[in-house]
Design a protein around this motif. Sequence first.
Motif, mmCIF file in Angstrom:
data_model
loop_
_atom_site.group_PDB
_atom_site.id
_atom_site.type_symbol
_atom_site.label_atom_id
_atom_site.label_comp_id
_atom_site.label_asym_id
_atom_site.label_seq_id
_atom_site.Cartn_x
_atom_site.Cartn_y
_atom_site.Cartn_z
ATOM 1 N N PRO A 1 0.802 -1.229 0.000
ATOM 2 C CA PRO A 1 0.000 0.000 0.000
ATOM 3 C C PRO A 1 0.832 1.276 0.000
ATOM 4 C CG PRO A 1 -0.127 -1.137 2.128
ATOM 5 C CD PRO A 1 0.529 -2.080 1.174
ATOM 6 N N ASN A 2 2.061 1.192 0.484
ATOM 7 C CA ASN A 2 2.950 2.355 0.465
ATOM 8 C C ASN A 2 4.010 2.247 -0.629
ATOM 9 O OD1 ASN A 2 1.731 3.586 2.792
ATOM 10 N ND2 ASN A 2 2.815 2.094 4.081
ATOM 11 N N GLY A 3 3.782 1.354 -1.584
ATOM 12 C CA GLY A 3 4.740 1.155 -2.660
ATOM 13 C C GLY A 3 4.791 2.344 -3.612
ATOM 14 N N ASN A 4 5.895 2.434 -4.332
ATOM 15 C CA ASN A 4 6.120 3.532 -5.270
ATOM 16 C C ASN A 4 5.482 3.185 -6.617
ATOM 17 O OD1 ASN A 4 7.225 5.409 -7.116
ATOM 18 N ND2 ASN A 4 9.019 5.702 -5.808
ATOM 19 N N ALA A 5 4.470 3.947 -7.023
ATOM 20 C CA ALA A 5 3.770 3.671 -8.279
ATOM 21 C C ALA A 5 4.690 3.815 -9.483
ATOM 22 C CB ALA A 5 2.571 4.614 -8.425
ATOM 23 N N ALA A 6 5.646 4.739 -9.402
ATOM 24 C CA ALA A 6 6.584 4.938 -10.508
ATOM 25 C C ALA A 6 7.487 3.717 -10.673
ATOM 26 C CB ALA A 6 7.421 6.192 -10.278
ATOM 27 N N VAL A 7 7.897 3.113 -9.555
ATOM 28 C CA VAL A 7 8.722 1.900 -9.601
ATOM 29 C C VAL A 7 7.926 0.759 -10.222
ATOM 30 C CG1 VAL A 7 9.884 0.145 -8.206
ATOM 31 C CG2 VAL A 7 10.161 2.560 -7.638
ATOM 32 N N PHE A 8 6.662 0.641 -9.816
ATOM 33 C CA PHE A 8 5.786 -0.384 -10.379
ATOM 34 C C PHE A 8 5.707 -0.253 -11.896
ATOM 35 C CE2 PHE A 8 1.482 -1.191 -12.013
ATOM 36 C CZ PHE A 8 1.375 -2.551 -11.781
ATOM 37 N N ASN A 9 5.478 0.965 -12.370
ATOM 38 C CA ASN A 9 5.359 1.177 -13.808
ATOM 39 C C ASN A 9 6.693 1.024 -14.526
ATOM 40 O OD1 ASN A 9 2.471 2.105 -14.513
ATOM 41 N ND2 ASN A 9 2.926 3.242 -12.666
ATOM 42 N N PHE A 10 7.782 1.400 -13.886
ATOM 43 C CA PHE A 10 9.118 1.263 -14.473
ATOM 44 C C PHE A 10 9.392 -0.205 -14.809
ATOM 45 C CE2 PHE A 10 13.692 0.411 -13.789
ATOM 46 C CZ PHE A 10 14.226 1.192 -14.806
ATOM 47 N N TYR A 11 9.192 -1.090 -13.845
ATOM 48 C CA TYR A 11 9.453 -2.509 -14.079
ATOM 49 C C TYR A 11 8.407 -3.142 -14.986
ATOM 50 C CZ TYR A 11 13.302 -2.522 -10.774
ATOM 51 O OH TYR A 11 14.498 -2.278 -10.164
ATOM 52 N N THR A 12 7.179 -2.639 -14.913
ATOM 53 C CA THR A 12 6.143 -3.126 -15.825
ATOM 54 C C THR A 12 6.566 -2.933 -17.270
ATOM 55 O OG1 THR A 12 4.241 -2.812 -14.348
ATOM 56 C CG2 THR A 12 3.810 -2.650 -16.702
ATOM 57 N N TYR A 13 7.082 -1.749 -17.588
ATOM 58 C CA TYR A 13 7.455 -1.449 -18.966
ATOM 59 C C TYR A 13 8.750 -2.137 -19.382
ATOM 60 C CZ TYR A 13 3.644 1.848 -18.653
ATOM 61 O OH TYR A 13 2.399 2.395 -18.491
ATOM 62 N N ILE A 14 9.589 -2.475 -18.436
ATOM 63 C CA ILE A 14 10.770 -3.273 -18.768
ATOM 64 C C ILE A 14 10.330 -4.655 -19.249
ATOM 65 C CG2 ILE A 14 12.723 -4.541 -17.777
ATOM 66 C CD1 ILE A 14 13.427 -2.098 -16.170
ATOM 67 N N PHE A 15 9.455 -5.296 -18.484
ATOM 68 C CA PHE A 15 8.975 -6.626 -18.880
ATOM 69 C C PHE A 15 8.165 -6.554 -20.175
ATOM 70 C CE2 PHE A 15 9.457 -7.656 -14.213
ATOM 71 C CZ PHE A 15 10.454 -8.608 -14.396
ATOM 72 N N ALA A 16 7.357 -5.500 -20.320
ATOM 73 C CA ALA A 16 6.556 -5.345 -21.537
ATOM 74 C C ALA A 16 7.447 -5.179 -22.760
ATOM 75 C CB ALA A 16 5.620 -4.138 -21.393
ATOM 76 N N SER A 17 8.509 -4.404 -22.619
ATOM 77 C CA SER A 17 9.416 -4.179 -23.761
ATOM 78 C C SER A 17 10.131 -5.463 -24.162
ATOM 79 C CB SER A 17 10.431 -3.083 -23.427
ATOM 80 O OG SER A 17 11.285 -3.488 -22.373
ATOM 81 N N ILE A 18 10.462 -6.306 -23.182
ATOM 82 C CA ILE A 18 11.108 -7.593 -23.488
ATOM 83 C C ILE A 18 10.168 -8.480 -24.313
ATOM 84 C CG2 ILE A 18 11.974 -9.750 -22.476
ATOM 85 C CD1 ILE A 18 12.967 -8.054 -20.091
ATOM 86 N N VAL A 19 8.900 -8.559 -23.886
ATOM 87 C CA VAL A 19 7.910 -9.346 -24.615
ATOM 88 C C VAL A 19 7.747 -8.827 -26.042
ATOM 89 C CG1 VAL A 19 5.465 -9.996 -24.741
ATOM 90 C CG2 VAL A 19 6.646 -10.009 -22.536
ATOM 91 N N LEU A 20 7.650 -7.512 -26.187
ATOM 92 C CA LEU A 20 7.437 -6.911 -27.505
ATOM 93 C C LEU A 20 8.663 -7.050 -28.402
ATOM 94 C CD1 LEU A 20 5.473 -3.753 -26.346
ATOM 95 C CD2 LEU A 20 4.584 -5.611 -27.768
ATOM 96 N N LEU A 21 9.850 -6.973 -27.825
ATOM 97 C CA LEU A 21 11.077 -7.165 -28.607
ATOM 98 C C LEU A 21 11.141 -8.581 -29.176
ATOM 99 C CD1 LEU A 21 13.789 -5.279 -26.504
ATOM 100 C CD2 LEU A 21 13.258 -4.876 -28.923
ATOM 101 N N ILE A 22 10.760 -9.547 -28.373
ATOM 102 C CA ILE A 22 10.739 -10.938 -28.846
ATOM 103 C C ILE A 22 9.723 -11.097 -29.976
ATOM 104 C CG2 ILE A 22 10.168 -13.318 -28.195
ATOM 105 C CD1 ILE A 22 11.206 -12.646 -25.360
ATOM 106 N N CYS A 23 8.542 -10.518 -29.783
ATOM 107 C CA CYS A 23 7.493 -10.589 -30.811
ATOM 108 C C CYS A 23 7.933 -9.897 -32.095
ATOM 109 C CB CYS A 23 6.200 -9.959 -30.295
ATOM 110 S SG CYS A 23 5.410 -10.885 -28.961
ATOM 111 N N PHE A 24 8.603 -8.756 -31.959
ATOM 112 C CA PHE A 24 9.079 -8.033 -33.147
ATOM 113 C C PHE A 24 10.126 -8.847 -33.888
ATOM 114 C CE2 PHE A 24 12.390 -5.226 -34.949
ATOM 115 C CZ PHE A 24 11.651 -4.703 -36.001
#
Length: 293
Positions: free
Chosen positions: A178-201
């Motif tokens: 509940p006190n987590g950093n939303a920016a950190v959450f989104n930072f790592y979310t987009y790292i994993f998302a970019s890896i998935v998309l790079l593989i697909c590309f």
Amino acid sequence: MGYIFMVLALAAGLTKGFCGKKISGIVSTLKGVFYMNTMRMLICILVGFFIVVTDGLSAFAADYETLLITFVSGVSTALFVVSWILCIRKGAYVTVDVFLMLGGALTVGMCKIFFDESILTNQLIGYILLVIASYFMCSYSSSIKGKFSLSSFFLLVACGAFSGLSDFAQKWFTHTLPNGNAAVFNFYTYIFASIVLLICFAISNKVEKEPNDAKTIKVFMVVGIMAICLFAYSYFKTKAAVDVPAALLYPITSGANIVLSALMAAVFFKEKLKLKCITGMAIAIGAIVIMSF
């Protein structure tokens, strides 16, 4: 503050949607879609880095649970942004938002199962009204774009499901930390998302023979705006999830987005507002009012 964050998320989402609709007519190849969305994620990572680093390098530290949640969030986000572009290219803009709203049922249901979040009677009534509104919206879409093909229908369902799973990951994060950093959450979310998309590309680049039609200055400019809006949308929605219950947050944002999207599509994309669309919008507004009590 939760409701203020909801409004900010809606504004960012609407801007993102407008840019996405514009670019869907430019990028026609699958490899172009993967390439464009990979660029979006990389820009989001850059934005996230500069926000997180203001708290010091130690802010990037993430435990196993955070990485697990952001992995789920990243994979579902990657699949969502690709399926959204493919859906928006084939059908009416409003139709996609209808299925995203229905995907919100997945989020609410999972939050009820895993976090025992209550669903009040007025919220349930409001959601039923949103489902009824979605019927009118889909009927309206069929009247201007033709009936759904089986592949289009399944793509829309998948898009809604990936959106719902992505939203659930946000709630999972705020419930666990509940006190987590939303920016950190989104930072790592987009790292994993970019890896998935790079593989697909990489795979699509090997299979497709057509040239990559996403490598234009115009596309890069629009993608930059979409990336900033995507980060803002996810960031503010994650912040809103701290204070607003899932049974209220996701149906209301989805319902409001349907109304705003219908108006935007009518003004900018010449999707005429017919009686069925107006009826659906009126029911959706009524549902939002009931759920807000």
